[in-house]
Design a protein around this motif. Structure first.
Motif, mmCIF file in Angstrom:
data_model
loop_
_atom_site.group_PDB
_atom_site.id
_atom_site.type_symbol
_atom_site.label_atom_id
_atom_site.label_comp_id
_atom_site.label_asym_id
_atom_site.label_seq_id
_atom_site.Cartn_x
_atom_site.Cartn_y
_atom_site.Cartn_z
ATOM 1 N N GLY A 69 36.644 -10.694 82.952
ATOM 2 C CA GLY A 69 37.785 -11.198 82.221
ATOM 3 C C GLY A 69 37.423 -11.833 80.899
ATOM 4 O O GLY A 69 38.227 -12.523 80.298
ATOM 5 N N ALA A 70 36.170 -11.646 80.461
ATOM 6 C CA ALA A 70 35.707 -12.274 79.233
ATOM 7 C C ALA A 70 36.193 -11.497 78.016
ATOM 8 O O ALA A 70 35.962 -10.300 77.899
ATOM 9 C CB ALA A 70 34.188 -12.361 79.222
ATOM 10 N N LEU A 113 46.597 -2.897 79.322
ATOM 11 C CA LEU A 113 47.090 -2.142 78.170
ATOM 12 C C LEU A 113 47.330 -0.691 78.566
ATOM 13 O O LEU A 113 46.421 -0.013 79.045
ATOM 14 C CB LEU A 113 46.068 -2.215 77.027
ATOM 15 N N LEU A 114 48.553 -0.223 78.353
ATOM 16 C CA LEU A 114 48.918 1.170 78.607
ATOM 17 C C LEU A 114 49.152 1.859 77.279
ATOM 18 O O LEU A 114 49.936 1.369 76.458
ATOM 19 C CB LEU A 114 50.176 1.239 79.476
ATOM 20 N N ARG A 133 42.081 -4.069 81.254
ATOM 21 C CA ARG A 133 42.172 -2.681 81.709
ATOM 22 C C ARG A 133 42.986 -1.885 80.706
ATOM 23 O O ARG A 133 44.108 -2.260 80.376
ATOM 24 C CB ARG A 133 42.825 -2.597 83.098
ATOM 25 N N THR A 134 42.421 -0.776 80.243
ATOM 26 C CA THR A 134 43.091 0.099 79.283
ATOM 27 C C THR A 134 43.252 1.477 79.903
ATOM 28 O O THR A 134 42.267 2.079 80.338
ATOM 29 C CB THR A 134 42.278 0.200 77.979
ATOM 30 N N VAL A 135 44.479 1.966 79.950
ATOM 31 C CA VAL A 135 44.775 3.271 80.548
ATOM 32 C C VAL A 135 45.478 4.137 79.507
ATOM 33 O O VAL A 135 46.415 3.681 78.832
ATOM 34 C CB VAL A 135 45.663 3.124 81.801
ATOM 35 N N TYR A 136 45.033 5.387 79.389
ATOM 36 C CA TYR A 136 45.619 6.332 78.442
ATOM 37 C C TYR A 136 46.350 7.444 79.187
ATOM 38 O O TYR A 136 45.882 7.925 80.223
ATOM 39 C CB TYR A 136 44.526 6.961 77.562
ATOM 40 N N LEU A 154 36.390 4.926 79.696
ATOM 41 C CA LEU A 154 37.721 5.351 79.272
ATOM 42 C C LEU A 154 38.466 5.941 80.469
ATOM 43 O O LEU A 154 37.989 6.879 81.105
ATOM 44 C CB LEU A 154 37.613 6.373 78.140
ATOM 45 N N GLU A 155 39.627 5.370 80.773
ATOM 46 C CA GLU A 155 40.448 5.815 81.907
ATOM 47 C C GLU A 155 41.678 6.545 81.368
ATOM 48 O O GLU A 155 42.522 5.945 80.708
ATOM 49 C CB GLU A 155 40.870 4.620 82.761
ATOM 50 N N ALA A 156 41.768 7.829 81.626
ATOM 51 C CA ALA A 156 42.857 8.628 81.056
ATOM 52 C C ALA A 156 43.400 9.602 82.089
ATOM 53 O O ALA A 156 42.671 10.081 82.960
ATOM 54 C CB ALA A 156 42.375 9.393 79.823
#
Length: 316
Positions: A69-70, A113-114, A133-136, A154-156
């Motif tokens: 969470g940093a 973030l979406l 968390r970043t999702v594409y 990268l999560e897509a």
């Protein structure tokens, strides 16, 4: 005499084997004692190693949890934005758009973030949201498979869109007609039959409390492109429903806002009263969506995307 001789021989043999039995008993006792000591020592060693390993594992887990969470240090954050702004990559956002989006991520990050759409800035958003968390989501399955191995972390996911830009006004009218039914503002999108709803994502994504949604896809450059009607509608519902609504306001950013579809559909589902004045650019609109409101309307009375008579006159 024969029997007496045999008895003597047996007594002599018994007398000879007596010491051997004693020696065998002593040897067996020593062996058993040594075995017991070895077992106790080994058990103690395993217990100590397990305890040590458990402590190390616990320490590593807590360190990982602490780092997850940093936020990115501000100098690093600013440097990434600076160099991305001066990049000569093709089809990239303008400097002002990059900085406007980055400002929201700095304020909300690390966050969930979406992002609708993959592009030149995708690695930047992933880096700026370090610790979150970043999702594409993208329409191009092959582009997803191309980028993921080149950008670790990268999560897509690919999305199958059924809409066309050329049909956007008909789709909008149909959504208005079922605003209290299939296309209502608060609903479970997994079971939605609204033509603008995206309901084929991995189930888990509908339960994520999204903090920021960036709408930069799918493509909408020609009449046969999918257009961003589904991504705007789906975001509007997500922000008002379930886990996303429960955690608090959602920042929604609509890129390419200088185009008709983005303007009209955003006005319909994201609503003018939710737009943050002065925080975007001519090609980027910023909305803050809160939960609540009427069950059969996205916007306050008179604030939806219906064309006024003056607008209709201008179109003619």
């Amino acid at each position: 005499m024969k029997s007496i001789g045999s008895r003597d021989k047996l007594q002599a043999a018994a007398a000879a084997t007596g010491p051997r039995r004693v020696l065998l008993l002593v040897f067996a006792s020593c062996f058993a004692f040594a075995t017991l000591l070895t077992f106790l020592y080994t058990s103690s060693g395993f217990a100590s190693a397990a305890s040590s390993g458990s402590r190390l594992g616990s320490s590593s887990s807590s360190n990982a949890a602490a780092g997850s969470g940093a936020a990115l240090p501000l100098p690093v954050f600013d440097a990434l934005v600076h160099y991305a702004s001066f990049s000569n990559a093709t089809h990239r956002m303008t400097d002002t758009d990059i900085r406007a989006i980055s400002a929201i991520l700095r304020a909300r990050g690390p966050c969930n973030l979406l992002v609708f759409g993959l592009g030149a800035e995708s690695p930047l958003w992933l880096a700026l949201n370090h610790g979150g968390r970043t999702v594409y989501l993208d329409e191009n399955e092959f582009y997803v498979k191309y980028l993921e191995p080149r950008h670790p972390g990268l999560e897509a996911y690919d999305v199958s869109y059924t809409t066309k830009v050329r049909d956007f006004r008909d789709l909008l009218e149909a959504a208005r007609g079922s605003r209290a039914a299939e296309c209502r503002p608060v609903q479970n999108l997994l079971f939605s039959e609204c033509r603008l709803a995206i309901n084929d994502l991995p189930n888990e994504l509908y339960d994520v409390p999204w903090d920021v949604v960036l709408i930069d896809g799918p493509s909408g450059w020609n009449p046969n492109s999918p257009g961003r009607m589904p991504s705007i509608f789906t975001t509007a519902v997500l922000a008002r429903s379930g886990a996303t609504a429960a955690k608090g306001p959602t920042d929604v950013l609509v890129h390419d806002f200088n185009f008709e579809v983005e303007q009209v559909v955003s006005k319909e589902f994201l609503c003018d009263e939710n737009r943050v004045a002065g925080s975007g650019t001519p090609s980027l609109a910023h909305y803050v969506i809160r939960s609540g409101g009427p069950a059969d309307a996205f916007c306050a009375a008179g604030q939806d995307g219906r064309a006024t008579s003056e607008e209709k006159t201008r179109r003619k």
